[in-house]
Scaffold this active site. Sequence first.
Site, PDB file in Angstrom:
ATOM      1  N   HIS A  37       0.842  -1.209   0.000  1.00 40.38           N
ATOM      2  CA  HIS A  37       0.000   0.000   0.000  1.00 40.38           C
ATOM      3  C   HIS A  37       0.879   1.262   0.000  1.00 40.38           C
ATOM      4  O   HIS A  37       0.588   2.238  -0.692  1.00 40.38           O
ATOM      5  CB  HIS A  37      -0.898   0.033   1.236  1.00 40.38           C
ATOM      6  CG  HIS A  37      -1.833  -1.136   1.373  1.00 40.38           C
ATOM      7  ND1 HIS A  37      -1.703  -2.080   2.353  1.00 40.38           N
ATOM      8  CD2 HIS A  37      -2.921  -1.496   0.645  1.00 40.38           C
ATOM      9  CE1 HIS A  37      -2.682  -2.969   2.250  1.00 40.38           C
ATOM     10  NE2 HIS A  37      -3.429  -2.648   1.207  1.00 40.38           N
ATOM     11  N   GLY A 147      -2.865  -2.045  -7.173  1.00 37.83           N
ATOM     12  CA  GLY A 147      -1.722  -2.947  -7.235  1.00 37.83           C
ATOM     13  C   GLY A 147      -1.947  -4.089  -8.213  1.00 37.83           C
ATOM     14  O   GLY A 147      -3.056  -4.615  -8.310  1.00 37.83           O
ATOM     15  N   LYS A 149      -0.935  -6.911  -7.732  1.00 39.00           N
ATOM     16  CA  LYS A 149      -1.225  -8.056  -6.852  1.00 39.00           C
ATOM     17  C   LYS A 149      -2.631  -8.605  -7.093  1.00 39.00           C
ATOM     18  O   LYS A 149      -2.845  -9.808  -7.118  1.00 39.00           O
ATOM     19  CB  LYS A 149      -1.059  -7.597  -5.401  1.00 39.00           C
ATOM     20  CG  LYS A 149      -1.679  -8.450  -4.346  1.00 39.00           C
ATOM     21  CD  LYS A 149      -0.900  -9.704  -4.158  1.00 39.00           C
ATOM     22  CE  LYS A 149      -1.376 -10.535  -2.987  1.00 39.00           C
ATOM     23  NZ  LYS A 149      -2.776 -10.515  -2.689  1.00 39.00           N
ATOM     24  N   SER A 186      -2.438  -8.178   3.385  1.00 35.71           N
ATOM     25  CA  SER A 186      -2.970  -8.049   4.749  1.00 35.71           C
ATOM     26  C   SER A 186      -3.301  -9.425   5.314  1.00 35.71           C
ATOM     27  O   SER A 186      -3.279  -9.634   6.522  1.00 35.71           O
ATOM     28  CB  SER A 186      -4.229  -7.185   4.734  1.00 35.71           C
ATOM     29  OG  SER A 186      -3.941  -5.934   4.139  1.00 35.71           O
TER      30      SER A 186
HETATM   31  P1  AMP Z   1      -6.409  -4.195  -0.183  1.00 32.76           P
HETATM   32  O1  AMP Z   1      -6.260  -3.327   1.015  1.00 32.76           O
HETATM   33  O2  AMP Z   1      -5.855  -5.566  -0.001  1.00 32.76           O
HETATM   34  O3  AMP Z   1      -7.796  -4.168  -0.750  1.00 32.76           O
HETATM   35  O4  AMP Z   1      -5.489  -3.542  -1.295  1.00 32.76           O
HETATM   36  C1  AMP Z   1      -5.599  -2.186  -1.631  1.00 32.76           C
HETATM   37  C2  AMP Z   1      -4.765  -1.919  -2.852  1.00 32.76           C
HETATM   38  O5  AMP Z   1      -3.400  -2.243  -2.566  1.00 32.76           O
HETATM   39  C3  AMP Z   1      -5.176  -2.786  -4.043  1.00 32.76           C
HETATM   40  O6  AMP Z   1      -5.066  -2.017  -5.220  1.00 32.76           O
HETATM   41  C4  AMP Z   1      -4.156  -3.896  -4.014  1.00 32.76           C
HETATM   42  O7  AMP Z   1      -3.917  -4.476  -5.275  1.00 32.76           O
HETATM   43  C5  AMP Z   1      -2.935  -3.144  -3.539  1.00 32.76           C
HETATM   44  N1  AMP Z   1      -1.965  -4.083  -2.972  1.00 32.76           N
HETATM   45  C6  AMP Z   1      -2.198  -5.028  -2.030  1.00 32.76           C
HETATM   46  N2  AMP Z   1      -1.081  -5.749  -1.808  1.00 32.76           N
HETATM   47  C7  AMP Z   1      -0.124  -5.246  -2.650  1.00 32.76           C
HETATM   48  C8  AMP Z   1       1.237  -5.572  -2.906  1.00 32.76           C
HETATM   49  N3  AMP Z   1       1.863  -6.571  -2.273  1.00 32.76           N
HETATM   50  N4  AMP Z   1       1.900  -4.848  -3.835  1.00 32.76           N
HETATM   51  C9  AMP Z   1       1.272  -3.849  -4.510  1.00 32.76           C
HETATM   52  N5  AMP Z   1      -0.004  -3.497  -4.309  1.00 32.76           N
HETATM   53  C10 AMP Z   1      -0.706  -4.183  -3.393  1.00 32.76           C
END
Ligand code: AMP
Length: 282
Positions: A37, A147, A149, A186
């Site tokens: 993030h 991301g 990811k 997370s």
């Molecule tokens: P989340 O909080 O898991 O919904 O993720 C929020 C944003 O962070 C989304 O766009 C994810 O793809 C991105 N994200 C989560 N993990 C990673 C990572 N390891 N590298 C890059 N972006 C990430």
Amino acid sequence: MRIVRSTGQMAALAARLTRRGLRIGVVPTMGALHEGHAALIRAAARECDAVIVTVFVNPLQFGPSEDYQRYPRNLPRDVRLASRAGADIVFAPAIAQLYPKGFAARIEPGVVARRWEGRRRPGHFSGVATVVAKLFHLTQPSDAYFGQKDYQQTLVVRQMIGDLNLPIRLRVLPTVREPDGLAMSSRNRYLNPRQRRQALALPHALVAARSAIRAGERRSAVLAAAMRRNITTQPGVRVDYVAVVDAATLEPLRRVRGRTALLAAVHVGRTRLIDNLLVGVS
Ligand code: AMP
């Protein structure tokens, strides 16, 4: 750094920033922030005048048997991390702010949301697209940061931005990994030390498949079988799916060609992890 909890306050603040002609970058997250993030927030801070990080665990994108209740929540820690990475505003609305009683509308992203994650998690991408559309309206971004990811999610958001004529530039940043290769997530914090070691089978299988492609292998069935084998060498890890697909459409490829995505989802104990790699083949 400001913390905003209400939709009204967020919309008013975004309108003020927009009137001043500022470029607003938004980074939508579910909190439990980590370096992945932070990389998105830092990119937004480099490219925009004002950076809004949204922190909201979106009930709409969780299935009934998923981890909505136990998803990690720690707003003070998230605020510190976001601020250090360059955020100006953390928008962390309560559920009733985004989904008041009677809330019923949904965005249906269409075919790109049907395969892979969408098949395993019915309603997931509709939930994602709906909340992202609301967050876009409330924060008025010129640029939105996601991301790689969550690769399929980036395609869903791209489709929505195009289909709804949203004047937003989508920025997709590379997956940030732990030093041993595990993609930051997370959900990694659910893993005990043994599961944490076993989870490495996921990135290792993807990297091995990418190496095989670079060495000339083009048959998707062979690559997928090898990925499965590599993952199941770890006793605690169960394959949900592995796929060799066209990176633009996510349609399965019989033979690797053009921009290809290697996708995988596994279960490690009760924890579900996803990862992917992109490979270009000329
Ligand atoms: P989340 O909080 O898991 O919904 O993720 C929020 C944003 O962070 C989304 O766009 C994810 O793809 C991105 N994200 C989560 N993990 C990673 C990572 N390891 N590298 C890059 N972006 C990430």
